[in-house]
Design an enzyme around this catalytic site. Structure first.
Site, mmCIF file in Angstrom:
data_model
loop_
_atom_site.group_PDB
_atom_site.id
_atom_site.type_symbol
_atom_site.label_atom_id
_atom_site.label_comp_id
_atom_site.label_asym_id
_atom_site.label_seq_id
_atom_site.Cartn_x
_atom_site.Cartn_y
_atom_site.Cartn_z
ATOM 1 N N CYS A 1 -26.575 20.264 -13.593
ATOM 2 C CA CYS A 1 -26.385 20.339 -12.135
ATOM 3 C C CYS A 1 -27.664 20.808 -11.440
ATOM 4 C CB CYS A 1 -25.217 21.281 -11.853
ATOM 5 S SG CYS A 1 -25.016 21.736 -10.127
ATOM 6 N N CYS B 1 -27.245 23.777 -9.087
ATOM 7 C CA CYS B 1 -27.006 24.992 -9.880
ATOM 8 C C CYS B 1 -28.334 25.580 -10.344
ATOM 9 C CB CYS B 1 -26.140 24.702 -11.100
ATOM 10 S SG CYS B 1 -24.483 24.101 -10.718
#
Length: 144
Positions: free
Chosen positions: A69, A72
């Protein structure tokens, strides 16, 4: 009388009972003798997630994330900075939802990054999306 809190060690995941006033000082785990307050996010797995979220009387801010991600990874330094800023007010932790989907499943995490604040097993609040450190701190303070 001094208020006592259950704090889960970020190193060995043993529950400790300490005076709240010790959070700003040099509180150490009774089992592994490592510092209880590090100001750094604790990486969690299935078992340690249950211990930290279920037992800690200090709020636990969990970042549900995955290595693939982009947002993230982009938020990781801000999350770490917020952990240092709020180190005596909350324990910050990270749960890799790809490696530990069983721990994340009961919380119906639909998008990542998602941050959830827990205290003694209860969810106090959640927010999704990458945020800068100042917004993470502001949000956590509003929840706890």
């Amino acid at each position: 009388m001094t208020e006592k809190l259950h704090i889960v060690c970020p190193h060995c995941h043993t529950t400790n009972r300490i005076a709240a006033a010790q959070l700003g000082g040099e509180a150490h785990c009774g089992s592994c003798h490592q510092p209880l307050v590090t100001g750094r996010p604790v990486p969690l797995d299935d078992a340690s997630f249950v211990r930290h979220v279920g037992r800690s009387q200090l709020p636990v801010v969990v970042d549900f994330w995955a290595p693939w991600c982009g947002p993230c990874r982009m938020m990781a330094p801000a999350f770490e900075q917020a952990a240092g800023t709020l180190k005596t007010q909350a324990q910050f932790a990270k749960l890799d939802t790809q490696a530990h989907p069983q721990a994340a499943a009961p919380f119906h995490i639909r998008s990542i990054p998602t941050m959830v604040v827990f205290r003694e097993g209860r969810e106090l609040g959640r927010i999704s999306g990458a945020l800068p450190a100042s917004e993470i701190v502001r949000w956590v303070q509003s929840v706890i």
